[in-house]
Scaffold this active site. Structure first.
Site, PDB file in Angstrom:
ATOM      1  N   CYS A   1     -21.918  68.307  11.729  1.00  0.00           N
ATOM      2  CA  CYS A   1     -20.439  68.098  11.105  1.00  0.00           C
ATOM      3  C   CYS A   1     -20.068  67.668   9.821  1.00  0.00           C
ATOM      4  O   CYS A   1     -19.603  68.671   9.111  1.00  0.00           O
ATOM      5  CB  CYS A   1     -19.747  67.123  11.972  1.00  0.00           C
TER       6      CYS A   1
ATOM      7  N   HIS B   1     -13.776  63.137   8.950  1.00  0.00           N
ATOM      8  CA  HIS B   1     -15.103  62.925   9.142  1.00  0.00           C
ATOM      9  C   HIS B   1     -15.932  63.364   7.909  1.00  0.00           C
ATOM     10  O   HIS B   1     -17.092  63.674   7.905  1.00  0.00           O
ATOM     11  CB  HIS B   1     -15.680  64.076  10.052  1.00  0.00           C
TER      12      HIS B   1
END
Ligand SMILES: *[C@@H]1O[C@H](CO)[C@@H](O)[C@H](O)[C@H]1NC(C)=O
Ligand SMILES: *[C@@H]1O[C@H](CO)[C@@H](O)[C@H](O)[C@H]1NC(C)=O
Length: 583
Positions: free
Chosen positions: A77, A141
């Site tokens: 990610c 994130h």
């Protein structure tokens, strides 16, 4: 008479031409970048899935281009997202990690003193400087705080986004809507952790008491502390985890704690649509719509529950597609369907390890489907890095075309720059390429001769597009060890990038991806042609390495340790609230 007529007609054509060029050059396109989380290339209708229902994403492919060999810059990610936003390999921004996990993961805190460095230029910063309104809806994130729990140093509002509505971190199982994951966790912990340990401690205390080492007071005091400690340990892994990791933020403020997932899809769509509505009257906009789907915890609004043929995961994919459809309808309603560049992709391939542990669905797959491709999330096999991608921009991209040469999600950054008419930063290397010549059909040559595939900080594979032999080769230098008959390595989360649990290949494994997209049969390194390929790629690697300026690594043991005392909290000391949708 006739000359006058011709002159008039010529004049008319001239005026029309001027007006139309003025119109196209003055109106800057809007951008909508959709990013799915952990979605596999085999999960989407237009990529060959005939049992999953994704009409909205399919419509983008029908009205635009389908990119069948689009690669992410990292199979996890945080680094993949950093590359999408900056057009640069994560190794350049410090987002490539030496740790096995390689992502910003915050154990019992959203706070981790690391993130995408502020001196990196995101595509939001790029267009904001050119007068665009910018927003991110959904998952970030890429960091939270640096020195205090309220400096929000790494928040998207400090990286070019005017507006942020979403989760600063990532969705995790603990955020699950019905709390059953937690219940399962508690059950396991309670029996294993609390009961067994308590019993063991109690026995030790009693024995010490009987031996006369410890008086009654001693037993009570130590016993009390053990109970406190066990209670804390247990709470911090269950209830607190959910409370502090699963927060919904608007700009700087925590507005919901923990996030309520069964209504989040509708709220995200409403947020996106009202942002587009607000901006449309004022000027061009860029919307980065970063889904919480299809990462675990899998959640659904009521009417999507059980609606697909593929369990909770399929429901989750179909709900996400519904969200895409809602945004597309809004664009049409605002009259912006033509003048908006839309890009849909995933941050990497489906996660092979995501399997339900909850009865009655024990063993049900909860991760994405990578189709014919080998491997998945965390690996540089095609299943980990080849992502389902569709692009629509009617003024320039012909309907229904398919691009099968290797492209990269890093290309988004320079493509946005080119369409918005802004210059690329000149003080740094940009690894992405403007996709417009390829998408318009004015250029047939592949935009990248070489694409480098990192696992954390280690360059483990390269894709080489050879125009001369019209072939695409993939070279693997290091691959993770995968037990026979399995698809993923023996680790709870991510495969290691180097060390004992990997295999170094010298010479590298060479695959001809046009003939063997599933990477099943490495070419024998017996003839000159293969050696020639290997030496060309070796040369490209050295050249690439020379272009890398060393920077501080963001994702390290120290930065990830964070501090338990720096938690987000919407209303101290309760740290529990729900969004008031009327405000
Ligand atoms: C479609 O997607 C589902 C869900 O990931 C998967 O189980 C199924 O195998 C896929 N079907 C095809 C034909 O790829
Ligand atoms: C669920 O409800 C929404 C309206 O809230 C509707 O637009 C959507 O089509 C429904 N989906 C399904 C699968 O019934």
């Amino acid at each position: 008479m006739s000359t006058r007529c011709t002159m008039l007609a010529t004049l008319q054509i001239l005026i029309l031409l001027i007006v139309s060029t003025l119109a196209t050059s003055n109106v800057k396109p809007n951008f909508v970048i959709f990013l799915a989380d952990d979605l596999g290339i085999g999960d989407i209708g237009c990529f060959g899935n005939d049992t999953i229902h994704t009409p909205a994403i399919d419509s983008l492919a029908k009205e635009g281009a389908k990119l069948t060999h689009n690669l992410v810059a990292a199979p996890t990610c945080s680094p993949s997202r950093a590359a999408l936003l900056t057009g640069r390999y994560p190794i350049r921004s410090g987002m490539a990690s030496a740790l096995a996990q390689g992502v910003l993961s915050m154990i019992t805190t959203t706070d981790c003193k690391a993130g995408l460095p502020r001196n990196e230029t995101t595509f939001a910063e790029l267009v904001k400087a050119a007068g665009y309104a910018t927003a991110i809806i959904g998952k970030w994130h890429l960091g939270t705080n640096l020195d205090s729990s309220s400096d929000h140093y790494f928040y998207p509002v400090n990286q070019g986004f005017d507006y942020f509505y979403g989760m600063p971190t990532t969705l995790i199982n603990e955020c699950g809507p019905d709390g059953r994951y937690i219940a399962w966790f508690i059950q396991k912990r309670l029996i294993m952790g609390c009961c067994l340990w308590s019993l063991a401690y109690a026995v030790v205390l009693v024995v010490l008491h009987l031996l006369g080492v410890l008086g009654r007071r001693g037993v009570i005091i130590i016993g009390f502390h053990i109970v406190l400690w066990l209670g804390w340990n247990y709470a911090s892994h269950t209830v607190l985890f959910r409370q502090f990791m699963c927060v919904l933020v608007k700009n700087h403020d925590v507005i919901e704690q923990p996030v309520v997932l069964d209504t989040i899809s509708t709220r995200m769509v409403n947020q996106a649509n009202s942002f587009m509505e607000r901006s449309a009257t004022q000027g061009p906009f860029l919307l980065y719509f970063s889904f919480l789907q299809t990462h675990t915890a899998l959640f659904n609004m009521k009417n999507f529950t059980g609606s697909s043929k593929h369990g909770k995961y399929g429901d989750n994919v179909e709900e996400m597609d519904w969200m895409v459809g809602k945004v597309l309808s809004k664009l049409s309603e605002l009259g912006l369907a033509e003048n908006t560049f839309i890009y849909f992709t995933s941050d990497h391939g489906g996660a092979l390890k995501e399997v339900s542990v909850l009865p009655p669905r024990v063993g049900e797959r909860e991760g994405g489907w990578n189709g014919i491709y080998k491997g998945g999330k965390g690996q540089n096999w095609e299943g980990g890095i080849r992502v389902p991608t569709v692009v629509r921009y009617p003024p320039m991209i012909p309907r229904g075309i398919e691009i099968s040469v290797p492209t990269s999600t890093m290309d988004v950054f320079p493509t946005i720059a080119s369409l918005a008419g802004v210059d690329l930063p000149s003080d740094r290397v940009i690894d992405g390429r403007d996709l417009m010549p390829l998408l318009r059909g004015t250029m047939k040559a592949p935009p990248h001769d070489y694409l480098f595939h990192y696992c954390g900080q280690w360059l483990n594979a390269v894709t080489f597009t050879s125009q001369k032999d019209n072939a695409i080769y993939k070279l693997h230098y290091v691959t993770p060890n995968i037990p026979a008959g399995e698809t993923d390595c023996n680790r709870t989360m991510y495969c290691p990038c180097i060390g004992d649990e990997t295999t170094r290949h010298d010479p590298p494994l060479v695959f001809d991806l046009r003939r063997d997209p599933a990477e099943q049969r490495p070419l024998p390194a017996t003839n000159d042609q293969i050696w020639n390929i290997i030496s060309r790629v070796d040369e490209a690697i050295s050249q690439h390495r020379r272009s890398i300026v060393p920077v501080a690594h963001q994702i390290t043991k120290e930065t990830l340790a964070g501090s338990f005392w720096r938690q987000p909290c919407c209303n101290f000391p309760f740290c529990s609230c729900q969004e008031d949708e009327n405000t």
